[in-house]
Design a protein around this motif. Structure first.
Motif, PDB file in Angstrom:
ATOM      1  N   UNK A 250     -20.077  -6.275  -1.632  1.00 46.00           N
ATOM      2  CA  UNK A 250     -20.154  -5.034  -0.890  1.00 46.00           C
ATOM      3  C   UNK A 250     -19.070  -4.828   0.138  1.00 46.00           C
ATOM      4  N   UNK A 251     -18.150  -5.783   0.256  1.00 49.01           N
ATOM      5  CA  UNK A 251     -17.015  -5.598   1.168  1.00 49.01           C
ATOM      6  C   UNK A 251     -16.240  -4.349   0.756  1.00 49.01           C
ATOM      7  N   UNK A 252     -15.792  -3.579   1.738  1.00 40.56           N
ATOM      8  CA  UNK A 252     -15.112  -2.321   1.456  1.00 40.56           C
ATOM      9  C   UNK A 252     -13.697  -2.369   2.007  1.00 40.56           C
ATOM     10  N   UNK A 253     -12.743  -1.889   1.208  1.00 41.45           N
ATOM     11  CA  UNK A 253     -11.347  -1.826   1.637  1.00 41.45           C
ATOM     12  C   UNK A 253     -10.869  -0.401   1.460  1.00 41.45           C
ATOM     13  N   UNK A 254     -10.338   0.168   2.530  1.00 40.11           N
ATOM     14  CA  UNK A 254      -9.864   1.549   2.479  1.00 40.11           C
ATOM     15  C   UNK A 254      -8.417   1.613   2.937  1.00 40.11           C
ATOM     16  N   UNK A 255      -7.583   2.291   2.168  1.00 42.40           N
ATOM     17  CA  UNK A 255      -6.190   2.461   2.547  1.00 42.40           C
ATOM     18  C   UNK A 255      -6.093   3.329   3.806  1.00 42.40           C
ATOM     19  N   UNK A 256      -5.388   2.823   4.816  1.00 44.98           N
ATOM     20  CA  UNK A 256      -5.195   3.605   6.038  1.00 44.98           C
ATOM     21  C   UNK A 256      -4.251   4.769   5.762  1.00 44.98           C
ATOM     22  N   UNK A 257      -4.507   5.888   6.392  1.00 43.23           N
ATOM     23  CA  UNK A 257      -3.628   7.044   6.246  1.00 43.23           C
ATOM     24  C   UNK A 257      -2.252   6.738   6.841  1.00 43.23           C
ATOM     25  N   UNK A 258      -1.198   7.420   6.398  1.00 43.10           N
ATOM     26  CA  UNK A 258       0.137   7.158   6.942  1.00 43.10           C
ATOM     27  C   UNK A 258       0.170   7.361   8.452  1.00 43.10           C
ATOM     28  N   UNK A 259       0.906   6.507   9.129  1.00 38.53           N
ATOM     29  CA  UNK A 259       1.032   6.655  10.577  1.00 38.53           C
ATOM     30  C   UNK A 259       1.821   7.900  10.954  1.00 38.53           C
ATOM     31  N   UNK A 260       2.679   8.367  10.070  1.00 41.44           N
ATOM     32  CA  UNK A 260       3.461   9.579  10.324  1.00 41.44           C
ATOM     33  C   UNK A 260       3.745  10.247   8.984  1.00 41.44           C
ATOM     34  N   UNK A 261       4.041  11.531   9.035  1.00 37.12           N
ATOM     35  CA  UNK A 261       4.353  12.271   7.803  1.00 37.12           C
ATOM     36  C   UNK A 261       5.685  13.017   7.910  1.00 37.12           C
ATOM     37  N   UNK A 262       6.431  12.745   8.953  1.00 35.41           N
ATOM     38  CA  UNK A 262       7.793  13.279   9.114  1.00 35.41           C
ATOM     39  C   UNK A 262       8.654  12.166   9.676  1.00 35.41           C
ATOM     40  N   UNK A 263       9.906  12.086   9.227  1.00 37.26           N
ATOM     41  CA  UNK A 263      10.776  10.998   9.675  1.00 37.26           C
ATOM     42  C   UNK A 263      10.906  10.954  11.193  1.00 37.26           C
ATOM     43  N   UNK A 264      10.896  12.108  11.829  1.00 37.19           N
ATOM     44  CA  UNK A 264      11.099  12.147  13.280  1.00 37.19           C
ATOM     45  C   UNK A 264       9.974  11.446  14.043  1.00 37.19           C
ATOM     46  N   UNK A 265       8.838  11.257  13.400  1.00 41.06           N
ATOM     47  CA  UNK A 265       7.693  10.654  14.073  1.00 41.06           C
ATOM     48  C   UNK A 265       7.537   9.162  13.814  1.00 41.06           C
TER      49      UNK A 265
END
Length: 489
Positions: A250-265
């Motif tokens: 039952x262990x669950x692994x979820x991909x974290x969302x990107x920390x940024x979506x534009x190069x400037x960030x």
């Protein structure tokens, strides 16, 4: 879209075209099979193929779509997998002579997940015996050749998959790595190649330990990966394959969302200068182009920050014993000829890579635990480092693709040149080994062609553990600035 344009289209675009009815799965399979038959001879990338099964599965995929059934994220997409994965009913040799006729009765866990997502496995791609080389060459099938220059290596261990993907012979190739096996070939041929976060994708049925009971092991340092023509192709692949086994309770692994979506960030640390693994002028130029593109986009860029938690030498001193200890589970390549050449190299230099390989192969469990403790402490350092940065931008390997070595037995007698200086052959894995020790994701990004060699050069983005979507998004954005995937000339 022409057949050739379809063959080279990004996997996610092909999935969209299938959903819109612009092409059928059967048509895609036939396009790839025709290209394999016409083009793969001199490349030698795909070593096992099952055309009739692929066509049958494609027809079934088209029928399910027409019937309005619920479909997976890769439904109807023809792919290949590295020959290290068990594929039910299809030869799976792992490049080993003792497994030349091995036909598994079940899929590797990752392959089963790809099939449940709707992918059609057309065939298997070339690799070195037991994944244990930086070139895809073995006694069963011979070497895979780089389509940019047939006299150059495709890289390894997933060299066959890289060539099949860059040559438009498959939708993508699903591979694995323990020290750059997806990233180095991608760098050598001009693809996006991804190493997943350690333990995020099960490697049950990955044949390096062997078939039978050994198939259930989870090899140390190793992880799954893929080679693609567009960085965002990696997202549905990871979503289809990431997650624990049922036995993990039952262990669950979820991909974290990107920390940024534009190069400037993005906050980017840049690291390419280390005396333990110098890189040549073409690789440095690719790093400078990347830094220029990031600065133009407004990213926060810090070149060689003092807080980088390891040196190449320190990381590699931990990587090598763990690597050779893990590889020692496969004794199939320990022939008298290999042993003689290895002992000769040790006699020449008792501090050589050959000597370290010998010690790692026969190290005690106590010595392994000491190496593992050092690894875990380094992982903690990287965790703290990624509080301040999102990405470390590094070289993939010191040079563009070198010539074929032609020395299957003498693994520790090979050399390659970095700006005219002869270097140990295994320097090619040092920059990639950093992420294997850290257990973090890393993605290769095409960064143009070398001005001298005319061959592809890549850079790699390493991110925090679980941050696969961060390195992939960064790779997609930076790759677009650097020209991205290009078809071999």
């Amino acid at each position: 879209m022409s057949a050739e344009d379809l063959a080279f289209a990004p996997a996610h675009q092909l999935v969209s075209s299938l959903a819109l009815g612009e092409v059928t799965s059967r048509e895609l399979v036939d396009i790839y099979l025709e290209r394999i038959g016409r083009l793969d001879g001199p490349l030698n990338s795909i070593i096992t193929l099952d055309p009739e099964r692929a066509r049958t599965e494609a027809d079934a995929a088209d029928e399910r779509r027409a019937a309005g059934e619920e479909l997976g994220p890769l439904h109807g997409l023809p792919i290949t997998t590295k020959d290290s994965y068990e594929t039910k009913g299809m030869r799976s040799s792992c490049g080993r002579t003792d497994l030349a006729d091995h036909v598994p009765t079940q899929d590797a866990e990752a392959v089963a997940r790809l099939r449940r997502a709707g992918a059609i496995v057309m065939g298997k791609t070339n690799m070195p015996p037991g994944n244990q080389d930086v070139q895809a060459d073995n006694p069963l099938f011979g070497p895979t050749n780089n389509p940019w220059n047939l006299g150059r290596t495709s890289g390894g261990s997933a060299g066959g998959g890289a060539v099949a993907t860059v040559a438009g012979l498959t939708g993508f190739d699903f591979g694995s790595e323990i020290g750059g096996s997806t990233r180095i070939p991608s760098h050598f041929v001009g693809l996006y190649g991804h190493k997943a976060t350690y333990r995020s994708i099960p490697l049950v049925g990955h044949l390096v330990p062997g078939p039978g009971v050994k198939r259930w092991s989870e090899p140390d340092l190793a992880c799954a990966g893929a080679q693609v023509r567009d960085a965002r192709d990696l997202v549905p692949i990871l979503r289809a394959t990431t997650g624990p086994m049922e036995r993990d309770g039952g262990f669950h692994y979820e991909l974290a969302e990107p920390r940024a979506t534009a190069l400037k960030d993005f906050r980017v640390a840049v690291w390419f200068d280390d005396p333990d693994c110098p890189v040549d002028g073409e690789v440095k130029a690719a790093m400078f182009r990347s830094v220029d593109a990031l600065e133009r986009a407004g990213a926060t860029v810090d070149v060689h920050p003092s807080t980088i938690p390891v040196t190449i030498g320190e990381s590699h001193s931990v990587f090598q014993p763990l690597l050779f200890s893990q590889l020692s589970i496969d004794r199939s390549g320990m022939t008298p000829g290999f042993g003689a050449t290895m002992l000769a190299r040790i006699a020449q230099n008792p501090r050589s890579d050959a000597a370290r390989a010998f010690r790692g192969t026969f190290m005690s469990h106590h010595a392994w635990m000491e190496a593992d403790a050092l690894r875990q402490e380094i992982r903690e350092r990287w965790t703290r480092f990624f509080d301040a940065y999102d990405i470390v931008l590094m070289p993939v390997s010191p040079t563009a693709a070198p010539p074929h070595h032609g020395k299957l037995l003498d693994k520790f007698g090979r050399r390659f040149e970095v700006d005219g200086q002869r270097r140990p052959y295994w320097d090619q894995v040092k920059w990639c080994g950093v992420a294997n020790v850290a257990g973090t994701p890393a993605t290769t990004i095409p960064a143009g062609l070398g001005s001298r060699s005319g061959l592809p050069i890549g850079v790699q983005a390493m991110g925090p553990a679980g941050g696969d979507l961060t390195t992939i998004e960064f790779a997609a954005l930076l790759g677009a600035e650097l020209g991205g995937f290009r078809r071999p000339a």
